[in-house]
Write a protein that holds these residues in place. Structure first.
Motif, short mmCIF file in Angstrom:
data_model
loop_
_atom_site.label_atom_id
_atom_site.label_comp_id
_atom_site.label_asym_id
_atom_site.label_seq_id
_atom_site.Cartn_x
_atom_site.Cartn_y
_atom_site.Cartn_z
N GLY A 46 0.79 -1.22 0.00
CA GLY A 46 0.00 0.00 0.00
C GLY A 46 0.82 1.27 0.00
O GLY A 46 0.29 2.36 -0.25
N GLN A 47 2.12 1.21 0.28
CA GLN A 47 2.96 2.40 0.26
C GLN A 47 3.28 2.81 -1.16
O GLN A 47 3.36 1.97 -2.06
CB GLN A 47 4.27 2.14 1.01
CG GLN A 47 4.21 2.31 2.50
CD GLN A 47 5.60 2.24 3.12
OE1 GLN A 47 6.45 1.46 2.68
NE2 GLN A 47 5.86 3.05 4.11
N TYR A 212 -1.84 5.03 -12.39
CA TYR A 212 -0.86 5.96 -11.83
C TYR A 212 0.46 5.91 -12.59
O TYR A 212 1.29 6.81 -12.47
CB TYR A 212 -0.60 5.66 -10.35
CG TYR A 212 -0.03 4.28 -10.09
CD1 TYR A 212 1.34 4.03 -10.17
CD2 TYR A 212 -0.86 3.22 -9.77
CE1 TYR A 212 1.85 2.77 -9.95
CE2 TYR A 212 -0.36 1.96 -9.53
CZ TYR A 212 0.99 1.74 -9.63
OH TYR A 212 1.49 0.48 -9.41
N TYR A 213 0.67 4.86 -13.39
CA TYR A 213 1.90 4.70 -14.16
C TYR A 213 1.84 5.66 -15.34
O TYR A 213 0.90 5.65 -16.13
CB TYR A 213 2.00 3.25 -14.62
CG TYR A 213 3.19 2.90 -15.46
CD1 TYR A 213 4.48 3.22 -15.06
CD2 TYR A 213 3.03 2.20 -16.66
CE1 TYR A 213 5.58 2.88 -15.83
CE2 TYR A 213 4.12 1.84 -17.43
CZ TYR A 213 5.39 2.19 -17.01
OH TYR A 213 6.48 1.84 -17.79
N ALA A 244 -10.26 1.40 -16.73
CA ALA A 244 -10.26 0.64 -15.48
C ALA A 244 -8.84 0.43 -15.00
O ALA A 244 -7.94 0.13 -15.80
CB ALA A 244 -10.97 -0.70 -15.66
N GLY A 245 -8.62 0.60 -13.69
CA GLY A 245 -7.29 0.36 -13.16
C GLY A 245 -7.10 0.98 -11.80
O GLY A 245 -8.00 1.63 -11.25
N ARG A 246 -5.90 0.80 -11.29
CA ARG A 246 -5.59 1.25 -9.94
C ARG A 246 -5.16 2.71 -9.91
O ARG A 246 -4.51 3.20 -10.81
CB ARG A 246 -4.49 0.38 -9.34
CG ARG A 246 -4.83 -1.09 -9.29
CD ARG A 246 -3.63 -1.93 -8.89
NE ARG A 246 -3.22 -1.66 -7.52
CZ ARG A 246 -2.09 -2.14 -7.00
NH1 ARG A 246 -1.27 -2.84 -7.75
NH2 ARG A 246 -1.78 -1.88 -5.75
N ARG A 247 -5.57 3.39 -8.86
CA ARG A 247 -5.09 4.72 -8.46
C ARG A 247 -5.07 5.75 -9.58
O ARG A 247 -4.05 6.37 -9.87
CB ARG A 247 -3.71 4.59 -7.84
CG ARG A 247 -3.71 3.92 -6.49
CD ARG A 247 -2.33 3.54 -6.01
NE ARG A 247 -1.34 4.55 -6.29
CZ ARG A 247 -0.02 4.32 -6.34
NH1 ARG A 247 0.43 3.09 -6.17
NH2 ARG A 247 0.82 5.28 -6.57
N LEU A 264 -13.55 3.07 -13.89
CA LEU A 264 -13.64 2.06 -12.84
C LEU A 264 -12.30 2.04 -12.11
O LEU A 264 -11.31 1.52 -12.61
CB LEU A 264 -13.94 0.68 -13.44
CG LEU A 264 -15.19 0.59 -14.33
CD1 LEU A 264 -15.27 -0.77 -14.98
CD2 LEU A 264 -16.44 0.87 -13.51
N ALA A 265 -12.31 2.64 -10.92
CA ALA A 265 -11.07 2.78 -10.16
C ALA A 265 -10.95 1.65 -9.13
O ALA A 265 -11.91 1.35 -8.40
CB ALA A 265 -11.04 4.13 -9.44
N ASP A 266 -9.77 1.02 -9.10
CA ASP A 266 -9.45 0.04 -8.07
C ASP A 266 -10.48 -1.08 -7.97
O ASP A 266 -10.92 -1.45 -6.88
CB ASP A 266 -9.31 0.73 -6.71
CG ASP A 266 -8.23 1.80 -6.73
OD1 ASP A 266 -7.11 1.50 -7.17
OD2 ASP A 266 -8.52 2.95 -6.34
#
Length: 376
Positions: A46-47, A212-213, A244-247, A264-266
């Motif tokens: 999570g960091q 976030y990438y 769709a994806g993370r962060r 669609l986040a996370d």
């Protein structure tokens, strides 16, 4: 058998970023061969790198690392080393072998007999970013030059050096061996995850990845700003374009809202979202290595419209499942139309070969062969 100390930026995670998924594959292969793996991630679950650097101790160490190495080493390596007060390999026992995942986590002086998986060439990634505007081009040219030197130095000193494709290996150094990315067998998600996923009765085009990438975020912005209006002009509704994806960052979320696209986040099961798409998109201009998003879509039987950059290291040809086109609105819209109309798809030979080489059995056999040969 060998005891490997696996030093990674993030903990191994089958649902995580590319280097986390790669690390998980390495763990499975080494343990499957009877070796012992001791995990040594630099970041806790999570960091993020940025938030970790804001801690006072990290800031103080960052200044020290900058003064010591800032003129001779890439700054992304400096940032990671600032989180390591000592050498991450310093706790090695005499019977342990250091195994680094990416060049960012390797210490200034790696121990003898170490193994490194570059995953892909960070120098090639930086070179691509050096063409993205006058304000940052000088910085990224410098990063590319220093990363190339650092990658070659590590490859020359290593007992074994690997990357995800022959293209990446040739970019880094002559002695780097190719080990494909691994995509495991598709398991049905839990009912709870499936319920929280996204399924549409209408055709959808999907861009999926870690948002976030930077290369993914740049491609996502292009989908929203350029591709979505072009699809709308052809009769698509805005909500049929899905990201769709993370962060995802706040700016990207606001852009998606303005564009009327679905964000669609996370989501708990990104593969479930991929399986519900009609066509997956990979309109990348930046980045390096092989894209999990392409492999995951093809494994799910979902056709992919992608740029030449996304096809780098894969080398797929146009077929009922793949279209490789210039990153402009009209070619991508045409590719989507073609892929949507070809419903009775036969998996082409190059896609079949790609997926076979990425199977767990094939990838783990490759890891075992290379590590066994290096250890002799």
């Amino acid at each position: 058998m060998t005891v490997y100390r696996l030093i990674t930026l993030r903990p191994p995670d089958p649902q995580g970023s590319g280097d986390s998924r790669r690390a998980q594959s390495i763990v499975r292969a080494l343990e499957g061969a009877g070796h012992t793996v001791v995990l040594a991630p630099i970041l806790a679950p999570g960091q993020t790198l940025f938030s970790s650097l804001l801690r006072p101790t990290a800031l103080m160490h960052l200044i020290w690392v900058l003064l010591r190495y800032g003129f001779t080493r890439p700054l992304q390596w400096v940032a990671v080393q600032a989180l390591v007060p000592g050498n991450p390999s310093g706790e090695l026992s005499p019977h342990q072998t250091a195994f680094y995942v990416t060049s960012r986590v390797a210490p200034p002086e790696p121990p003898a007999g170490f193994v490194i998986d570059f995953v892909d060439s960070l120098a090639a990634n930086a070179r691509g970013r050096s063409h993205r505007g006058p304000g940052v081009s000088a910085f990224w040219r410098r990063e590319a030059r220093l990363l190339e030197r650092w990658e070659r130095e590590l490859a020359a000193k290593s007992m074994l050096a690997t990357a995800v494709s022959e293209t990446e290996c040739a970019t880094i150094a002559p002695n780097v061996a190719a080990v494909p990315l691994e995509i495991g067998p598709r398991l049905r998600p839990s009912p709870e995850a499936e319920a929280r996923g996204y399924q549409s009765q209408d055709p959808t085009v999907l861009f999926a990845g870690n948002l976030y990438y930077h290369p993914n975020a740049e491609a996502a912005r292009w989908v929203l700003e350029v591709l979505t209006p072009a699809l709308v002009s052809r009769g698509w509704r805005r909500e049929q374009v899905v990201l769709a994806g993370r962060r995802p960052g706040r700016a990207l979320a606001a852009m998606a809202e303005r564009a009327g696209a679905t964000l669609l986040a996370d989501v708990p099961d990104l593969q479930n979202v991929i399986e519900g798409a009609s066509v997956c998109l990979a309109p990348l201009l930046l980045g390096s290595g092989i894209q999990f998003k392409v492999l995951d879509a093809l494994q799910a039987g979902v056709p992919v419209a992608m740029s030449a950059q996304a096809n780098r290291g894969i080398g797929l040809s146009d077929s009922d499942m793949v279209r490789v086109v210039e990153r402009k609105a009209e070619p991508f819209c045409d590719a989507i139309d073609i892929l949507l109309t070809r419903r009775n798809r036969v998996v082409p030979a190059d896609v079949h070969s790609l997926l076979a080489s990425a199977s767990p059995a094939a990838v783990q056999h490759r890891w075992r062969s290379l590590t066994d040969a290096a250890g002799r």
